[in-house]
Design an enzyme around this catalytic site. Sequence first.
Site, PDB file in Angstrom:
ATOM      1  N   LYS A  34       1.018  -1.204  -0.037  1.00 37.48           N
ATOM      2  CA  LYS A  34      -0.022   0.128   0.070  1.00 37.48           C
ATOM      3  C   LYS A  34       0.878   1.246  -0.102  1.00 37.48           C
ATOM      4  O   LYS A  34       1.666   1.365   1.167  1.00 37.48           O
ATOM      5  CB  LYS A  34      -0.904   0.071   1.293  1.00 37.48           C
ATOM      6  CG  LYS A  34      -2.023   0.846   1.185  1.00 37.48           C
ATOM      7  CD  LYS A  34      -1.783   2.437   1.774  1.00 37.48           C
ATOM      8  CE  LYS A  34      -2.764   3.226   2.075  1.00 37.48           C
ATOM      9  NZ  LYS A  34      -1.950   4.409   2.120  1.00 37.48           N
ATOM     10  N   GLY A  43       4.339   3.575  10.486  1.00 40.51           N
ATOM     11  CA  GLY A  43       3.501   4.532  10.616  1.00 40.51           C
ATOM     12  C   GLY A  43       3.008   5.142  12.040  1.00 40.51           C
ATOM     13  O   GLY A  43       3.707   4.796  13.238  1.00 40.51           O
ATOM     14  N   GLY A  91      -3.356   5.063  12.988  1.00 38.34           N
ATOM     15  CA  GLY A  91      -3.329   4.223  11.721  1.00 38.34           C
ATOM     16  C   GLY A  91      -2.930   2.957  11.634  1.00 38.34           C
ATOM     17  O   GLY A  91      -3.882   1.782  11.369  1.00 38.34           O
ATOM     18  N   GLY A  92      -1.893   2.951  12.546  1.00 44.25           N
ATOM     19  CA  GLY A  92      -1.307   1.371  12.848  1.00 44.25           C
ATOM     20  C   GLY A  92      -2.397   0.676  13.730  1.00 44.25           C
ATOM     21  O   GLY A  92      -2.650  -0.760  13.322  1.00 44.25           O
ATOM     22  N   GLU A 105       4.881  -1.120  13.364  1.00 44.15           N
ATOM     23  CA  GLU A 105       5.880  -0.270  14.091  1.00 44.15           C
ATOM     24  C   GLU A 105       5.253   1.104  14.080  1.00 44.15           C
ATOM     25  O   GLU A 105       4.995   1.887  13.080  1.00 44.15           O
ATOM     26  CB  GLU A 105       7.281   0.071  13.396  1.00 44.15           C
ATOM     27  CG  GLU A 105       8.197   0.883  14.308  1.00 44.15           C
ATOM     28  CD  GLU A 105       9.417   1.476  13.240  1.00 44.15           C
ATOM     29  OE1 GLU A 105       9.504   0.729  12.296  1.00 44.15           O
ATOM     30  OE2 GLU A 105       9.660   2.662  13.534  1.00 44.15           O
ATOM     31  N   CYS A 158      11.741   7.858  13.669  1.00 49.48           N
ATOM     32  CA  CYS A 158      11.152   6.940  14.616  1.00 49.48           C
ATOM     33  C   CYS A 158      11.722   6.872  16.053  1.00 49.48           C
ATOM     34  O   CYS A 158      10.988   6.646  16.916  1.00 49.48           O
ATOM     35  CB  CYS A 158      10.506   5.795  14.017  1.00 49.48           C
ATOM     36  SG  CYS A 158      11.642   4.687  13.301  1.00 49.48           S
TER      37      CYS A 158
END
Lengths: 489, 489
Positions: free
Chosen positions: B145, B200, B204-205, B224, B261
Amino acid sequence: MEATAQEVDQAVRAAHAARGALADRAVRAAFLRTAADVLDGAKDQLVEAADAETALGPARLTGELARTTYQLRAFADVVDEGEFLGVVINHPDATATPPIPDLRRYKVPLGVIAVYSASNFPFAFSVAGGDTASALAAGCPVVVKAHPDHPALSELVAALLRRAAEQHGVPAGVVGLVHGFQAGVELVTHPLVAGAGFTGSVRGGRALFDAAAARPVPIPFHGELGSLNPVVVTESAAAERAEQIGAGLAGSMTLGVGQFCVKPGLVLAPSGAGGDRLVKALTDAVSDTEAGVLLDHRMRDNFVAGVAERAALPGVEAPVTPGAGGEHTVSAGFLTVPAARLAEPGAHDLLLEECFGPVTVLARYEDDAEAAAVLSRLPGNLTATVHLSAGEAAGEDGRGAELLAELTPLAGRVLVDGWPTGVAVAPAQHHGGPYPATTSTSTSVGATAIERWLRPVTYQGTPEALLPPELRDDNPLGLPRRFDGRLER
Amino acid sequence: MEATAQEVDQAVRAAHAARGALADRAVRAAFLRTAADVLDGAKDQLVEAADAETALGPARLTGELARTTYQLRAFADVVDEGEFLGVVINHPDATATPPIPDLRRYKVPLGVIAVYSASNFPFAFSVAGGDTASALAAGCPVVVKAHPDHPALSELVAALLRRAAEQHGVPAGVVGLVHGFQAGVELVTHPLVAGAGFTGSVRGGRALFDAAAARPVPIPFHGELGSLNPVVVTESAAAERAEQIGAGLAGSMTLGVGQFCVKPGLVLAPSGAGGDRLVKALTDAVSDTEAGVLLDHRMRDNFVAGVAERAALPGVEAPVTPGAGGEHTVSAGFLTVPAARLAEPGAHDLLLEECFGPVTVLARYEDDAEAAAVLSRLPGNLTATVHLSAGEAAGEDGRGAELLAELTPLAGRVLVDGWPTGVAVAPAQHHGGPYPATTSTSTSVGATAIERWLRPVTYQGTPEALLPPELRDDNPLGLPRRFDGRLER
């Protein structure tokens, strides 16, 4: 007897407080061996207690206890060897992109593990069973949710484990025990619980899996739920030894009154003469089987109703009708159905669901394509089995390899010319499979079951003086490891 | 450009159809190396395409592409060596309880993997990034995606990967690509998708994790999500080298405009003179930092609002105010707060959440107990760092070991006297950590990232003629394995 939320909290906190005492691998291994000794030493008392709460009988229970203590000792050996720590060491490498600093990885315990006991294995998959043994081996305290079929035995086993713990300076809280459905839910949602192991039904396991996933901080849930354990008998195999296969199948499907998670529940048998001989052999063998007592009344009701519902489907016949035996017993039997009925979605999909107890379904197939069509529709399984002719087993015509390729996506263990019942405790064992067999890719039996309860940690740029001994260059503990790319054993 | 449900279905089916072509490990390794060569060969075009869609700049993008192709080649090496197959062989042992039959275990690919690209790494955590490389190495086709921040680059990279695949007879469908939010949801719920990798946001994750867990057949979701990456500076370390630590921290927190991150987001710095010097050094260094462009406007808005909300909390000061720089840029800065404000739940808990961009929070602690109280309240992290004095690092007073013990439960990578930015691609790397750092115990960087896309299968009683070569006694492929309990390398 049911634990309140407060009692669950106390058990989890006591377990959490005990985790430091498990940090030393030598202590863990010694504790596991003492636990095995203590349980073996209490054999008569344990078998008597188990026999009082179950219908499994002293012979089976004695064997299961031996399996359980063997397993505790096997995990002590796993702890001693230390390969499960997954030690990987990289010294700095300025030529890499990006450059590699000093990195040293191994695995640490997750924390408190919730263990859900099974009804059908009061020893081997309960308080001192594989989930507990592997969690303790990993350095994780446990809180066990007892199965309501054997509460007093659960208390006795927990007390013995605690006695073993205390002999090694490990607080008794390292093995907690709670009773009650609601306590099981409290347990999987407790903030200090870091993972869960479960053996039981699809319905119960999925509910707990969902609860584990819905937590603010989700935790790994390793559940073994349900499995059909398909068996394929090739036409050549049936032609060669239908009687032997029929007798073996009868033995496997009725073993322990059909109450094993790896009971063969669907057999793809050829139409024609070889298949007919197999049906005849199975009829003879199953007819000779004595009625037996199931684990509890709920299971007996489910079995009788499940068999009746399946037998009523169009095209289903019952050469030996399984069902209620005496007042408390059930009798073994099997159903037959044309495989074509299972090749497309419909009412016969019920035959593709596990029916717990001494029953199996023979689906008679016309040709290999029809057998393949049924296989392609199966949910995940713990095991998948094929019976081949001697020529097929020798790889003569490619049919054996073709069938293995069809069965491998379906299961975690693939057997040739054997029966799935009897799950050996061995390093190469894998007792798990695609959902709903298990909710993860892990195993609940065998050495690698320990992997479920660990997570990796990497230390970067850490001075020798502060490194755990497992990660030092001079390898004082003699661990197998990967050292600058080289495997050292 | 957004994929319809039908287009997602087509991409997944094409990927699924390509899985057989990945079965041969030699083909996989060759494909990965060719992919690296093809991407390196298109370097100028790729960097230009990435530069057109992001503000990361050619230097960073060139470096990131080199990291990406290094990673593809590193996974080719992992495939060649074959340790990841986890081969374990047990010959029959009648003395075990219960007896052990012939058992042979290795790992097989899970199936089609959904890969969710990151905004902040258009190469290394996107179409040809670590999730894709490790999945292909495991033998799993992928459907990626694309991240909406770099759609054209995503198409270009996918086309190059497919070209590499076709050079080895692997169908182009082995790397699918879809665009659009809804397509991402369709992907994770598609029945033929067997696992997912994500890099992300927490929001969203978690939504995708929940969707993966709620499927009729749940799948592993390796995400993650977010990380605060705490840093502790001891009083002795600050006394010894406050200026050096302040400069290092400024470099790490502003690297890539703070969009890593592993950016250090919370620093426990001592009160008193040493800590004051650290604040001064950080002030000087951060003031010198040029304003930079964030990845997209949404991130810029979130950063500006997030900083303002944090700065408005009682007791929070801003020696260098982070915030809107020019029309498209943001400026780096940092906040300070008494650590006591973070030791108990309250409004200041906002400071314990990740704020994506060039800002960090210095929490000034009075004593070790106060620092420990703050650490005990932190959610899971990718990294945790400690800066020690030379004496502490040498293990002189026990404080170093104590701090490592406090930090280890918090993170997947623990650093001493370093900075967490810069995640090396190495066998000993672990890029993951307790939730919300990751949704599983796995890593998304380093050799062991391949483990996410495999499941074990054990063959029982299988004739030599039908065994895969990986499991034969004579070990024709020369694989590292465990053979009757002995580790062979």
